[in-house]
Write a protein that holds these residues in place. Sequence first.
Motif, short mmCIF file in Angstrom:
data_model
loop_
_atom_site.label_atom_id
_atom_site.label_comp_id
_atom_site.label_asym_id
_atom_site.label_seq_id
_atom_site.Cartn_x
_atom_site.Cartn_y
_atom_site.Cartn_z
N ILE A 59 48.36 53.95 76.92
CA ILE A 59 46.73 53.94 75.98
C ILE A 59 47.07 54.43 74.61
O ILE A 59 46.48 53.69 73.84
CB ILE A 59 46.01 55.08 76.67
N ALA A 60 47.84 55.42 74.32
CA ALA A 60 48.05 55.98 72.94
C ALA A 60 48.78 54.84 72.06
O ALA A 60 48.31 54.70 71.05
CB ALA A 60 48.86 57.22 73.02
N LEU A 61 49.93 54.40 72.76
CA LEU A 61 50.53 53.34 72.06
C LEU A 61 49.83 52.01 71.79
O LEU A 61 49.90 51.53 70.59
CB LEU A 61 51.89 52.99 72.75
N GLY A 62 49.11 51.76 72.74
CA GLY A 62 48.31 50.55 72.51
C GLY A 62 47.27 50.63 71.36
O GLY A 62 46.91 49.69 70.48
N SER A 63 46.61 51.73 71.26
CA SER A 63 45.70 52.18 70.31
C SER A 63 46.42 51.90 68.85
O SER A 63 46.01 51.20 68.04
CB SER A 63 44.83 53.29 70.49
N ALA A 64 47.25 52.75 68.73
CA ALA A 64 48.13 53.08 67.38
C ALA A 64 48.70 51.67 66.99
O ALA A 64 48.51 51.43 65.66
CB ALA A 64 49.09 54.02 67.63
N VAL A 65 49.39 50.94 67.81
CA VAL A 65 49.79 49.63 67.48
C VAL A 65 48.89 48.61 66.92
O VAL A 65 48.97 47.76 66.20
CB VAL A 65 50.66 49.11 68.71
N GLY A 66 47.68 48.38 67.95
CA GLY A 66 46.65 47.53 67.87
C GLY A 66 46.11 47.66 66.60
O GLY A 66 45.58 46.76 65.63
N ASP A 67 45.60 48.93 66.25
CA ASP A 67 44.89 49.34 64.84
C ASP A 67 45.59 48.78 63.67
O ASP A 67 45.20 48.24 62.68
CB ASP A 67 44.51 50.77 64.94
N ALA A 68 47.09 49.12 63.62
CA ALA A 68 47.81 48.72 62.60
C ALA A 68 47.98 47.11 62.35
O ALA A 68 48.07 46.81 61.33
CB ALA A 68 49.13 49.41 62.71
N MET A 69 47.91 46.53 63.51
CA MET A 69 48.02 45.06 63.48
C MET A 69 46.88 44.24 62.76
O MET A 69 46.86 43.45 62.09
CB MET A 69 48.41 44.47 64.77
N PHE A 70 45.60 44.68 63.36
CA PHE A 70 44.50 44.14 63.13
C PHE A 70 43.43 44.66 61.67
O PHE A 70 42.90 43.88 61.31
CB PHE A 70 43.44 44.25 64.34
N TYR A 71 43.74 46.02 61.22
CA TYR A 71 42.82 46.51 60.56
C TYR A 71 43.77 46.76 58.94
O TYR A 71 44.36 47.55 59.26
CB TYR A 71 41.98 47.69 60.85
N PRO A 72 43.26 45.91 57.91
CA PRO A 72 43.96 46.16 56.70
C PRO A 72 43.81 47.47 56.24
O PRO A 72 44.69 48.10 55.26
CB PRO A 72 43.26 45.02 56.01
N GLU A 73 42.73 48.15 56.28
CA GLU A 73 42.60 49.61 55.75
C GLU A 73 43.51 50.52 56.58
O GLU A 73 43.61 51.76 56.35
CB GLU A 73 41.06 49.93 56.08
N VAL A 74 43.99 50.34 57.93
CA VAL A 74 44.89 51.29 58.43
C VAL A 74 46.50 51.12 57.99
O VAL A 74 47.12 50.29 57.84
CB VAL A 74 45.15 50.87 59.96
N PRO A 75 47.00 52.20 57.00
CA PRO A 75 48.15 51.93 56.60
C PRO A 75 49.25 52.07 57.54
O PRO A 75 49.22 52.77 58.69
CB PRO A 75 48.39 53.46 55.68
N LEU A 76 50.48 51.27 57.35
CA LEU A 76 51.54 51.17 58.36
C LEU A 76 52.22 52.47 58.53
O LEU A 76 52.43 52.72 59.60
CB LEU A 76 52.54 50.19 57.68
N LEU A 77 52.38 53.14 57.60
CA LEU A 77 53.06 54.64 57.74
C LEU A 77 52.22 55.62 58.57
O LEU A 77 52.75 56.31 59.36
CB LEU A 77 53.22 55.25 56.38
N ALA A 78 50.88 55.28 58.31
CA ALA A 78 50.02 56.33 59.30
C ALA A 78 50.11 55.70 60.43
O ALA A 78 50.35 56.73 61.60
CB ALA A 78 48.32 56.18 58.97
#
Length: 249
Positions: free
Chosen positions: A61-80
């Motif tokens: 669950i945790a990795l799915g959310s963290a990985v998916g958000d970084a892939m789709f949302y440009p406002e999510v910084p990759l380092l975050a």
Amino acid sequence: MDQPVIPFDLARMFIGEQPPLFYAEILFRTVLIYLYTLVMLRWIGGRGVAQLSLVEFLLVIALGSAVGDAMFYPEVPLLAAMAVITTVVFVNKVLDRLIVRFDRAKRTLDGRPIALVRDGHILLDAMSHRDLGIAEIKSMLRLAGVENLGELRVAYLEAGGGLSVFRAHPPRPGLSLVPPQHLLNPAPAKDKPLAMDGQTCCGICGVSTGAQIIATRGRCGNCDGQTWQAPEWPPGIDDELKGSSKPME
């Protein structure tokens, strides 16, 4: 009006607009949410996570959310996102080591096996521990290849949701689990001749008792039910064993 997204803006992609201290907050938030979710999943128990352990289920669950958000949302910084992924994996490794090294940690995080059936009848305590209904327990037993409660010495629901079945030798007459009940199971016993060798069994949980309870309209001492029916032999039992069997106690 929002500013248009500039493709491959490395500052936006990796750092975003947050101050550097925000990354410390990300680490704190990730650990807090991870542990809180772990507690909630532990409360749900093995029924909710099927064959995965709680730690494995939470990792997905945790990795799915963290990985998916970084892939789709440009406002999510990759380092975050990378900080979240690193923290989740690190916490997961720590919990894995604790589970391997300490039995108490394993029992706390994953739970322990619960007996569902013992000596041919369903245990009501198991239902309260894992929020299971009798119909669900019977379905799980059928999926494990059990046609009659009389086949079982004991059955356990493991911490990960799997079912461990230990069969009785020899088997005994018991409650049939073959569905549909209204077509294939015998009708509830209404008088003593319908009971086998002076015995009857509860049509709900499978507890066996003397057939006199039918005449007195008594209730089952295990589940408080009043549905009684004749016990059946499990399939494949030869006539010699049936003839030599003693009445159930």
